[in-house]
Design a protein around this motif. Structure first.
Motif, PDB file in Angstrom:
ATOM      1  N   LYS A 145     -10.809  -2.569  -2.996  1.00  0.00           N
ATOM      2  CA  LYS A 145     -10.856  -1.970  -1.668  1.00  0.00           C
ATOM      3  C   LYS A 145     -11.890  -2.665  -0.786  1.00  0.00           C
ATOM      4  O   LYS A 145     -11.667  -2.866   0.411  1.00  0.00           O
ATOM      5  CB  LYS A 145     -11.137  -0.468  -1.781  1.00  0.00           C
ATOM      6  CG  LYS A 145      -9.951   0.316  -2.353  1.00  0.00           C
ATOM      7  CD  LYS A 145     -10.112   1.802  -2.208  1.00  0.00           C
ATOM      8  CE  LYS A 145     -11.076   2.358  -3.205  1.00  0.00           C
ATOM      9  NZ  LYS A 145     -11.122   3.847  -3.177  1.00  0.00           N
ATOM     10  N   ALA A 149      -1.397   1.942  -4.411  1.00  0.00           N
ATOM     11  CA  ALA A 149      -0.424   0.941  -3.984  1.00  0.00           C
ATOM     12  C   ALA A 149       0.688   0.845  -5.022  1.00  0.00           C
ATOM     13  O   ALA A 149       0.494   1.187  -6.197  1.00  0.00           O
ATOM     14  CB  ALA A 149      -1.083  -0.423  -3.812  1.00  0.00           C
ATOM     15  N   TYR A 172       0.829  -1.206   0.000  1.00  0.00           N
ATOM     16  CA  TYR A 172       0.000   0.000   0.000  1.00  0.00           C
ATOM     17  C   TYR A 172       0.862   1.255   0.000  1.00  0.00           C
ATOM     18  O   TYR A 172       1.912   1.304   0.643  1.00  0.00           O
ATOM     19  CB  TYR A 172      -0.902   0.034   1.229  1.00  0.00           C
ATOM     20  CG  TYR A 172      -1.905  -1.097   1.303  1.00  0.00           C
ATOM     21  CD1 TYR A 172      -2.986  -1.151   0.432  1.00  0.00           C
ATOM     22  CD2 TYR A 172      -1.761  -2.095   2.257  1.00  0.00           C
ATOM     23  CE1 TYR A 172      -3.909  -2.177   0.503  1.00  0.00           C
ATOM     24  CE2 TYR A 172      -2.676  -3.130   2.335  1.00  0.00           C
ATOM     25  CZ  TYR A 172      -3.742  -3.167   1.462  1.00  0.00           C
ATOM     26  OH  TYR A 172      -4.650  -4.190   1.537  1.00  0.00           O
TER      27      TYR A 172
END
Length: 252
Positions: A171, A190, A78
């Motif tokens: 997500k 990310a 991330y």
């Protein structure tokens, strides 16, 4: 009980439960690593993260492997979260395997690097210097491999590493797996190895448990090869093996 199939040139093994699946994948990766060490004296390995890898990593870290001959990379991280964050993939790999097995060298993607382009160059150069013998990956609910979600996936990507924006399905998966409490907490971006980097690996072990991945597995094996389901491109790789359990294989 085990079922072996070959679908679109990919050997597919289906096991009764995630533990058996993970153990079989560990056997396969162990064999590939040892073959590389026997051939050239060392091996280069990519490890994945997420809940799909739990049983594989538990089994793999128990293998009798000379880790001092292994260089390890990972698939993604991330953007903007530190290593100490509970969802950090660096932390995940350290806690679940790397601190115990102590490889010769570990290359971590630093998601919180101040200069993203410099970090991309650093990691890309390391990958070029260490051609990967085997990559351990999974398939996301949206068909992604690494963080190559459908909107950003590129089968002819000129890059080995890139910064991507995560799509909503990706997500949501991070929330459903318990890595973040709310959508607002999930990082928007990310760093990820590209599909080009994954396909460059000599062998690929793809481990996919859980019934919620069943549709993505079906699409990866049967849908036309396209970035609508990035995992379809695995059918073009010469040495990919897919490990499933009853839930994830329920739509085959």
């Amino acid at each position: 009980m085990k079922t072996d199939l070959i679908i679109e040139n990919i050997p597919v093994s289906i096991y009764e439960n995630p533990d058996a699946m993970g153990s079989a994948a560990a056997d396969f990766v162990e064999r590939k690593v040892k073959e590389a060490i026997d051939l050239k004296g060392y091996a280069n390995l990519i490890l994945a993260t997420g809940s799909s890898q739990f049983t594989f990593l538990e089994a793999f870290k128990e293998k009798e492997i000379d880790w001092q001959k292994i260089t390890v990379f990972h698939l993604d991280e991330y953007r903007g979260i530190p290593e100490k964050h509970p969802a950090s993939f660096r932390r995940y790999l350290k806690e679940r395997i790397l601190d115990e097995v102590a490889p010769k060298k570990i290359y971590f993607l630093n998601g919180d690097a101040e200069d993203v382009e410099q970090e991309i160059r650093r990691y890309s150069n390391a990958l070029q210097k260490h051609p990967i013998d085997i990559a351990c990956i999974g398939i996301g609910e949206n068909g992604h491999i690494a963080f190559n979600d459908p909107p950003v996936a590129d089968f002819n990507d000129p890059k080995l590493v890139k910064l991507v924006t995560l799509d909503e399905a990706c997500k949501n998966q991070q929330i459903n797996e318990g890595w973040f409490p709310t959508m607002e907490d999930v990082p928007k971006q990310a760093l990820t190895l590209t599909i080009t980097a994954i396909l460059n690996c000599k062998a690929i072990s793809c481990v996919v448990p859980d019934e919620r991945k069943a549709r993505a597995v079906h699409n990866a094996l049967y849908h036309p090869i396209s970035t609508e389901c990035p995992a379809t491109i695995l059918r073009k790789h010469p040495d990919t093996r897919l490990f499933l359990e009853r839930g994830s294989a329920s739509e085959i």
